[in-house]
Design a protein around this motif. Structure first.
Motif, PDB file in Angstrom:
ATOM      1  N   SER A  53       7.301  11.742   0.637  1.00 55.04           N
ATOM      2  CA  SER A  53       8.623  11.846   0.012  1.00 55.04           C
ATOM      3  C   SER A  53       9.706  11.220   0.882  1.00 55.04           C
ATOM      4  N   GLY A  54       9.293  10.589   1.988  1.00 57.02           N
ATOM      5  CA  GLY A  54      10.243   9.907   2.846  1.00 57.02           C
ATOM      6  C   GLY A  54      10.766  10.727   4.015  1.00 57.02           C
ATOM      7  N   ARG A  55      10.308  11.971   4.158  1.00 58.54           N
ATOM      8  CA  ARG A  55      10.801  12.793   5.257  1.00 58.54           C
ATOM      9  C   ARG A  55       9.880  12.683   6.473  1.00 58.54           C
ATOM     10  N   PHE A  56      10.443  12.932   7.631  1.00 55.59           N
ATOM     11  CA  PHE A  56       9.668  12.938   8.868  1.00 55.59           C
ATOM     12  C   PHE A  56       9.008  14.299   9.009  1.00 55.59           C
ATOM     13  N   ASP A  57       7.730  14.298   9.379  1.00 53.65           N
ATOM     14  CA  ASP A  57       6.954  15.532   9.440  1.00 53.65           C
ATOM     15  C   ASP A  57       6.979  16.107  10.851  1.00 53.65           C
ATOM     16  N   VAL A  58       7.576  17.277  11.009  1.00 54.11           N
ATOM     17  CA  VAL A  58       7.547  18.006  12.279  1.00 54.11           C
ATOM     18  C   VAL A  58       6.571  19.169  12.134  1.00 54.11           C
ATOM     19  N   GLU A  59       5.506  19.131  12.918  1.00 47.93           N
ATOM     20  CA  GLU A  59       4.465  20.155  12.822  1.00 47.93           C
ATOM     21  C   GLU A  59       4.481  21.052  14.057  1.00 47.93           C
ATOM     22  N   GLY A  60       4.578  22.336  13.843  1.00 44.51           N
ATOM     23  CA  GLY A  60       4.503  23.288  14.939  1.00 44.51           C
ATOM     24  C   GLY A  60       3.072  23.466  15.394  1.00 44.51           C
ATOM     25  N   HIS A  61       2.837  23.339  16.690  1.00 46.08           N
ATOM     26  CA  HIS A  61       1.497  23.408  17.271  1.00 46.08           C
ATOM     27  C   HIS A  61       1.079  24.864  17.480  1.00 46.08           C
ATOM     28  N   ARG A  62      -0.015  25.247  16.833  1.00 44.93           N
ATOM     29  CA  ARG A  62      -0.513  26.627  16.877  1.00 44.93           C
ATOM     30  C   ARG A  62       0.588  27.614  16.479  1.00 44.93           C
ATOM     31  N   GLY A  63       1.357  27.224  15.479  1.00 41.66           N
ATOM     32  CA  GLY A  63       2.563  27.939  15.098  1.00 41.66           C
ATOM     33  C   GLY A  63       3.725  27.261  15.790  1.00 41.66           C
ATOM     34  N   MET A  98       0.853  -1.193   0.000  1.00 44.63           N
ATOM     35  CA  MET A  98       0.000   0.000   0.000  1.00 44.63           C
ATOM     36  C   MET A  98       0.885   1.238   0.000  1.00 44.63           C
ATOM     37  N   GLY A  99       0.627   2.194  -0.889  1.00 44.77           N
ATOM     38  CA  GLY A  99       1.442   3.388  -0.982  1.00 44.77           C
ATOM     39  C   GLY A  99       1.227   4.306   0.212  1.00 44.77           C
ATOM     40  N   ALA A 100       2.175   5.228   0.397  1.00 47.43           N
ATOM     41  CA  ALA A 100       2.082   6.166   1.501  1.00 47.43           C
ATOM     42  C   ALA A 100       0.888   7.100   1.308  1.00 47.43           C
ATOM     43  N   PRO A 101       0.147   7.391   2.368  1.00 42.28           N
ATOM     44  CA  PRO A 101      -0.955   8.352   2.257  1.00 42.28           C
ATOM     45  C   PRO A 101      -0.402   9.743   1.984  1.00 42.28           C
ATOM     46  N   PRO A 102      -1.234  10.659   1.490  1.00 44.16           N
ATOM     47  CA  PRO A 102      -0.744  12.005   1.178  1.00 44.16           C
ATOM     48  C   PRO A 102      -0.204  12.688   2.425  1.00 44.16           C
ATOM     49  N   GLY A 103       0.857  13.464   2.224  1.00 44.65           N
ATOM     50  CA  GLY A 103       1.450  14.176   3.342  1.00 44.65           C
ATOM     51  C   GLY A 103       2.924  14.397   3.106  1.00 44.65           C
ATOM     52  N   PRO A 104       3.581  15.152   3.972  1.00 46.55           N
ATOM     53  CA  PRO A 104       5.020  15.398   3.815  1.00 46.55           C
ATOM     54  C   PRO A 104       5.829  14.113   3.810  1.00 46.55           C
ATOM     55  N   TRP A 105       5.322  13.095   4.513  1.00 45.93           N
ATOM     56  CA  TRP A 105       6.028  11.814   4.612  1.00 45.93           C
ATOM     57  C   TRP A 105       6.055  11.037   3.304  1.00 45.93           C
TER      58      TRP A 105
END
Length: 293
Positions: free
Chosen positions: A10-20, A1-8
């Motif tokens: 492309s193989g990168r780990f997604d770091v999301e800033g919370h409320r900025g 199964m392919g990767a779901p849509p998202g920054p990942w």
């Protein structure tokens, strides 16, 4: 199964800033989003609500809280945001006060509540590749919020279309009815199911849309997949390697919230999560970046 849509994807780990970057600069201000971009976040999480005059604004709380909000005109602190117009909200300073629980938090003096359009325009200029995790604040138990669900969603979808980030964002909500409605209105926009312990996946939960917790779905991952989510975003204490394996088996990416302790970040990285949401995106970037990068 392919990767779901998202920054990942492309193989990168997604770091999301919370409320900025809430731990660095007062939350949901343009300066806080800039701090997340400067820290190297691949995504930012933000909250949206609907004003009395139908504007989509970026703010977390249903009520204007005195520890975050200073009146500079008629005193509307303590009012519900949905009962105020954008013009009324613009009189409130939301950047000058810092929170005691965030000793490194810097103020953004004079900052006002921004519209979603303003935040997206700022981000597109500063960090055009960043992903947007847009949390629609809808409490299905609150009549005013549930009645405005579709209008809020339509406003969000119009905003991401105008900004050109339809393939670079998630519609994100604890109210899974929002996700089901978004799947109908904008099937190409990715969806993320938020999960809170003892609140989301419990019998009789009003938060799981058409899915009945004690019905045909085995667990919260199956429920999230059933409402059309591509991402499951649980409170981080719920996540271990078995949870990640189950979610991935159903085609779901795993994006835990809100992770501030570096040791816990490392545990989640080892468990195989696709990303995480943090008040301190700088800490997560430092941990997840390859040595020597």
């Amino acid at each position: 199964m392919g990767a779901p849509p998202g920054p990942w994807a492309s193989g990168r780990f997604d770091v999301e800033g919370h409320r900025g970057a809430k731990g660095l600069v007062v939350e949901n201000t343009l300066a806080s989003f800039a701090a997340a971009f400067d820290a190297g976040a691949t995504g930012v999480e933000l909250d949206v609500r609907l004003t009395a005059d139908g504007q989509v604004v970026v703010w977390h709380d249903a009520v204007l809280l005195p520890e975050k909000c200073l009146a500079t005109g008629p005193d509307v602190v303590g009012a519900r945001l949905e009962e105020l117009t954008l013009e009324q909200l613009r009189t409130v300073d939301v950047g000058s006060q810092t929170l005691a629980g965030y000793p490194d938090q810097r103020p953004s003096p004079g900052a006002r509540i921004s519209t979603l359009d303003e935040v997206l325009a700022h981000g597109r200029e500063r960090a055009p590749d960043v992903w947007w995790t847009i949390e629609l604040k809808v409490d299905p138990l609150h009549e005013g919020e549930s009645a405005g669900r579709r209008q809020l969603l339509e406003g969000v979808l119009a905003g991401v279309h105008e900004a050109g980030v339809e393939r670079q964002c998630f519609v994100h909500s604890f109210d899974w009815t929002v996700l089901e409605l978004s799947a109908q209105l904008a099937p190409d926009v990715a969806r993320s199911a938020l999960v809170e312990p003892s609140r989301t996946w419990v019998p009789g939960s009003p938060f799981t849309g058409s899915v009945q917790v004690d019905g045909s779905h085995d667990d919260v991952c199956a429920g999230a997949a059933a409402v059309g989510a591509q991402v499951i975003s649980p409170q981080h204490a719920l996540v271990d390697a078995a949870f990640v394996e189950r979610a991935h088996g159903l085609g779901l990416a795993v994006l835990p919230w809100t992770v501030n302790d570096p040791e816990r970040m490392s545990e989640l990285l080892a468990a195989g999560v696709d990303g995480l949401v943090s008040d301190y995106p700088d800490r997560a970037v430092a941990l997840s970046s390859p040595v020597g990068s």
